[in-house]
Design a protein around this motif. Sequence first.
Motif, PDB file in Angstrom:
ATOM      1  N   SER A  22       0.829  -1.201   0.000  1.00 28.31           N
ATOM      2  CA  SER A  22       0.000   0.000   0.000  1.00 28.31           C
ATOM      3  C   SER A  22       0.866   1.255   0.000  1.00 28.31           C
ATOM      4  CB  SER A  22      -0.989   0.001   1.163  1.00 28.31           C
ATOM      5  OG  SER A  22      -0.318  -0.110   2.382  1.00 28.31           O
ATOM      6  N   ASP A  23       1.984   1.203   0.709  1.00 23.76           N
ATOM      7  CA  ASP A  23       2.878   2.363   0.667  1.00 23.76           C
ATOM      8  C   ASP A  23       3.482   2.527  -0.722  1.00 23.76           C
ATOM      9  OD1 ASP A  23       5.929   3.506   1.317  1.00 23.76           O
ATOM     10  OD2 ASP A  23       4.332   4.367   2.535  1.00 23.76           O
ATOM     11  N   TYR A  24       3.835   1.401  -1.306  1.00 26.72           N
ATOM     12  CA  TYR A  24       4.437   1.436  -2.640  1.00 26.72           C
ATOM     13  C   TYR A  24       3.477   2.019  -3.669  1.00 26.72           C
ATOM     14  CZ  TYR A  24       7.173  -0.322  -6.605  1.00 26.72           C
ATOM     15  OH  TYR A  24       7.913  -0.435  -7.738  1.00 26.72           O
ATOM     16  N   ILE A  25       2.216   1.637  -3.548  1.00 26.73           N
ATOM     17  CA  ILE A  25       1.216   2.161  -4.479  1.00 26.73           C
ATOM     18  C   ILE A  25       1.117   3.677  -4.355  1.00 26.73           C
ATOM     19  CG2 ILE A  25      -1.266   2.326  -4.898  1.00 26.73           C
ATOM     20  CD1 ILE A  25      -1.483  -0.603  -4.579  1.00 26.73           C
ATOM     21  N   LYS A  26       1.039   4.137  -3.126  1.00 29.81           N
ATOM     22  CA  LYS A  26       0.931   5.591  -2.950  1.00 29.81           C
ATOM     23  C   LYS A  26       2.155   6.304  -3.504  1.00 29.81           C
ATOM     24  CE  LYS A  26      -1.906   5.320   1.148  1.00 29.81           C
ATOM     25  NZ  LYS A  26      -1.916   5.367   2.587  1.00 29.81           N
ATOM     26  N   ALA A  27       3.320   5.713  -3.249  1.00 25.43           N
ATOM     27  CA  ALA A  27       4.542   6.340  -3.754  1.00 25.43           C
ATOM     28  C   ALA A  27       4.562   6.344  -5.281  1.00 25.43           C
ATOM     29  CB  ALA A  27       5.758   5.605  -3.204  1.00 25.43           C
ATOM     30  N   LEU A  28       4.153   5.240  -5.868  1.00 27.01           N
ATOM     31  CA  LEU A  28       4.129   5.161  -7.327  1.00 27.01           C
ATOM     32  C   LEU A  28       3.175   6.192  -7.907  1.00 27.01           C
ATOM     33  CD1 LEU A  28       4.133   1.383  -8.296  1.00 27.01           C
ATOM     34  CD2 LEU A  28       5.906   3.067  -8.711  1.00 27.01           C
ATOM     35  N   GLU A  29       2.042   6.364  -7.257  1.00 23.32           N
ATOM     36  CA  GLU A  29       1.088   7.347  -7.756  1.00 23.32           C
ATOM     37  C   GLU A  29       1.712   8.733  -7.753  1.00 23.32           C
ATOM     38  OE1 GLU A  29      -2.211   6.693  -5.171  1.00 23.32           O
ATOM     39  OE2 GLU A  29      -3.156   5.247  -6.504  1.00 23.32           O
ATOM     40  N   MET A  30       2.441   9.023  -6.688  1.00 27.41           N
ATOM     41  CA  MET A  30       3.095  10.321  -6.635  1.00 27.41           C
ATOM     42  C   MET A  30       4.158  10.432  -7.712  1.00 27.41           C
ATOM     43  SD  MET A  30       5.378  12.248  -3.825  1.00 27.41           S
ATOM     44  CE  MET A  30       6.761  11.311  -4.424  1.00 27.41           C
ATOM     45  N   GLN A  31       4.864   9.346  -7.918  1.00 26.66           N
ATOM     46  CA  GLN A  31       5.918   9.350  -8.930  1.00 26.66           C
ATOM     47  C   GLN A  31       5.327   9.628 -10.304  1.00 26.66           C
ATOM     48  OE1 GLN A  31       7.908   5.580  -9.533  1.00 26.66           O
ATOM     49  NE2 GLN A  31       9.800   6.606 -10.069  1.00 26.66           N
ATOM     50  N   VAL A  32       4.218   8.974 -10.592  1.00 21.83           N
ATOM     51  CA  VAL A  32       3.572   9.180 -11.893  1.00 21.83           C
ATOM     52  C   VAL A  32       3.144  10.628 -12.044  1.00 21.83           C
ATOM     53  CG1 VAL A  32       1.475   8.675 -13.188  1.00 21.83           C
ATOM     54  CG2 VAL A  32       2.822   6.821 -12.284  1.00 21.83           C
ATOM     55  N   LYS A  33       2.553  11.138 -10.972  1.00 24.46           N
ATOM     56  CA  LYS A  33       2.070  12.513 -11.023  1.00 24.46           C
ATOM     57  C   LYS A  33       3.222  13.489 -11.267  1.00 24.46           C
ATOM     58  CE  LYS A  33      -0.458  15.360  -7.816  1.00 24.46           C
ATOM     59  NZ  LYS A  33      -0.931  15.352  -6.437  1.00 24.46           N
ATOM     60  N   ALA A  34       4.307  13.287 -10.530  1.00 27.67           N
ATOM     61  CA  ALA A  34       5.444  14.205 -10.652  1.00 27.67           C
ATOM     62  C   ALA A  34       6.085  14.097 -12.029  1.00 27.67           C
ATOM     63  CB  ALA A  34       6.463  13.918  -9.561  1.00 27.67           C
ATOM     64  N   MET A  35       6.242  12.881 -12.499  1.00 30.18           N
ATOM     65  CA  MET A  35       6.888  12.712 -13.796  1.00 30.18           C
ATOM     66  C   MET A  35       6.012  13.251 -14.918  1.00 30.18           C
ATOM     67  SD  MET A  35       8.742   9.030 -13.327  1.00 30.18           S
ATOM     68  CE  MET A  35       9.612   8.984 -14.867  1.00 30.18           C
ATOM     69  N   SER A  36       4.714  13.086 -14.776  1.00 28.67           N
ATOM     70  CA  SER A  36       3.816  13.645 -15.794  1.00 28.67           C
ATOM     71  C   SER A  36       3.928  15.155 -15.830  1.00 28.67           C
ATOM     72  CB  SER A  36       2.369  13.272 -15.505  1.00 28.67           C
ATOM     73  OG  SER A  36       2.231  11.904 -15.318  1.00 28.67           O
ATOM     74  N   ALA A  37       3.940  15.745 -14.639  1.00 28.99           N
ATOM     75  CA  ALA A  37       4.033  17.197 -14.586  1.00 28.99           C
ATOM     76  C   ALA A  37       5.332  17.672 -15.216  1.00 28.99           C
ATOM     77  CB  ALA A  37       3.940  17.668 -13.132  1.00 28.99           C
ATOM     78  N   LEU A  38       6.411  16.975 -14.889  1.00 31.42           N
ATOM     79  CA  LEU A  38       7.707  17.355 -15.433  1.00 31.42           C
ATOM     80  C   LEU A  38       7.731  17.196 -16.942  1.00 31.42           C
ATOM     81  CD1 LEU A  38      10.499  18.300 -14.844  1.00 31.42           C
ATOM     82  CD2 LEU A  38      11.203  15.961 -14.466  1.00 31.42           C
ATOM     83  N   THR A  39       7.146  16.121 -17.409  1.00 26.02           N
ATOM     84  CA  THR A  39       7.091  15.884 -18.848  1.00 26.02           C
ATOM     85  C   THR A  39       6.344  17.005 -19.541  1.00 26.02           C
ATOM     86  OG1 THR A  39       6.996  13.521 -18.388  1.00 26.02           O
ATOM     87  CG2 THR A  39       6.451  14.214 -20.602  1.00 26.02           C
ATOM     88  N   GLU A  40       5.241  17.401 -18.920  1.00 23.36           N
ATOM     89  CA  GLU A  40       4.455  18.458 -19.529  1.00 23.36           C
ATOM     90  C   GLU A  40       5.250  19.761 -19.604  1.00 23.36           C
ATOM     91  OE1 GLU A  40       0.792  19.097 -17.585  1.00 23.36           O
ATOM     92  OE2 GLU A  40       0.059  20.468 -19.103  1.00 23.36           O
ATOM     93  N   ILE A  41       5.919  20.068 -18.496  1.00 23.80           N
ATOM     94  CA  ILE A  41       6.691  21.310 -18.472  1.00 23.80           C
ATOM     95  C   ILE A  41       7.815  21.277 -19.495  1.00 23.80           C
ATOM     96  CG2 ILE A  41       8.268  22.687 -17.096  1.00 23.80           C
ATOM     97  CD1 ILE A  41       6.638  21.943 -14.682  1.00 23.80           C
ATOM     98  N   LEU A  42       8.551  20.179 -19.491  1.00 22.29           N
ATOM     99  CA  LEU A  42       9.675  20.088 -20.412  1.00 22.29           C
ATOM    100  C   LEU A  42       9.219  20.170 -21.859  1.00 22.29           C
ATOM    101  CD1 LEU A  42      12.140  17.433 -19.031  1.00 22.29           C
ATOM    102  CD2 LEU A  42      12.432  19.889 -19.260  1.00 22.29           C
ATOM    103  N   SER A  43       8.067  19.604 -22.111  1.00 28.61           N
ATOM    104  CA  SER A  43       7.620  19.635 -23.490  1.00 28.61           C
ATOM    105  C   SER A  43       7.200  21.035 -23.891  1.00 28.61           C
ATOM    106  CB  SER A  43       6.465  18.659 -23.693  1.00 28.61           C
ATOM    107  OG  SER A  43       5.338  19.111 -22.997  1.00 28.61           O
ATOM    108  N   MET A  44       6.796  21.821 -22.915  1.00 26.26           N
ATOM    109  CA  MET A  44       6.440  23.193 -23.250  1.00 26.26           C
ATOM    110  C   MET A  44       7.669  24.070 -23.389  1.00 26.26           C
ATOM    111  SD  MET A  44       2.992  24.141 -21.254  1.00 26.26           S
ATOM    112  CE  MET A  44       3.359  23.475 -19.660  1.00 26.26           C
ATOM    113  N   ILE A  45       8.629  23.834 -22.506  1.00 27.94           N
ATOM    114  CA  ILE A  45       9.798  24.701 -22.522  1.00 27.94           C
ATOM    115  C   ILE A  45      10.757  24.343 -23.638  1.00 27.94           C
ATOM    116  CG2 ILE A  45      11.937  25.183 -21.312  1.00 27.94           C
ATOM    117  CD1 ILE A  45      10.466  25.204 -18.767  1.00 27.94           C
ATOM    118  N   GLY A  46      11.080  23.076 -23.705  1.00 25.08           N
ATOM    119  CA  GLY A  46      12.172  22.651 -24.554  1.00 25.08           C
ATOM    120  C   GLY A  46      11.814  22.592 -26.020  1.00 25.08           C
TER     121      GLY A  46
END
Lengths: 216, 93
Positions: free
Chosen positions: A158-182
Amino acid sequence: MEAESSTSNQQRKRKRSASETSEKPKQSTWRTDKEHRLYSSKLLEALRRVRSGSGSPRTDPPRSRAVREAADRALAISARGRTRWSRAILSSRSIKLKSNRIRVPCPARPKRTELERIQSADQEKKKSVVLQSKAKVLGRLVPGCKKLSFPTLLDEASDYIKALEMQVKAMSALTEILSMIGGGTEVAPGMAQEGVSSTGAGTSTSTGTDSMPPPA
Amino acid sequence: MSSRRSRSRRSSNSSRITEEQIVELVSKLQDLLPEARSRNSERVSASRVLQDTCNYIRDLQQEVDDLSERLADLLATTDMTSAQAAIIRSLLM
């Protein structure tokens, strides 16, 4: 920056207490904004290192693995030694040969427990054996959790799931930003529709390329 | 209260876990799953929850892999100065 150095100190302290209080439910932190920020920061730094580390051409398969490993390592560090899966990630990363250990659900294995299932006539035992085989699969999915007791395994999962969800969220956000900037025009069209909540970064640092369709 | 009880039971019977303990843990896990939103009050079987958990973890890991790949591509084409990194960091927060 300050947060990162203090968390590494906390990491040392928490590791000691984590072994005693590993059963304490400290799982709720994955969903806080603060945790998200800390992780995003670490992720960014880790990814910058990945980028500067390799000079190989762009569509190199090892590179995406390097990104995955950096992201996982940052995630594990964010766990501050509280959980087994995070410690397993950190200790196994140094031995790159075993990088496949993390995600190999072997469909062949459960057959062994299926034999057990046939052998035991007792209903209750049967039920717990079925659960055991599923628990085994689960144990293989979560790093470092192959031989845990059932309750501990579920806790780790259950901890792993929560962490993974956060990881997905953070990486998605970063991907979105990078795709806009770069690269300006180098925007992958489908990206905004991945269900990523807009970070409000539409106020562009980019040259105003509107090639990204609005999120559906 | 039952969590206290299950904790002590865990230390005494490490091999035999009570049904009740399993039910409690499984329901806790069930609430984490995305299926929980549609299926909240219904008590699903433990094996179903475990199966869903495995599937969910696999999905999440697959998603992370895909994102890694995309990030890898993006990083390759983007030249990130430290000033840009600072901007990105503030955007992430």
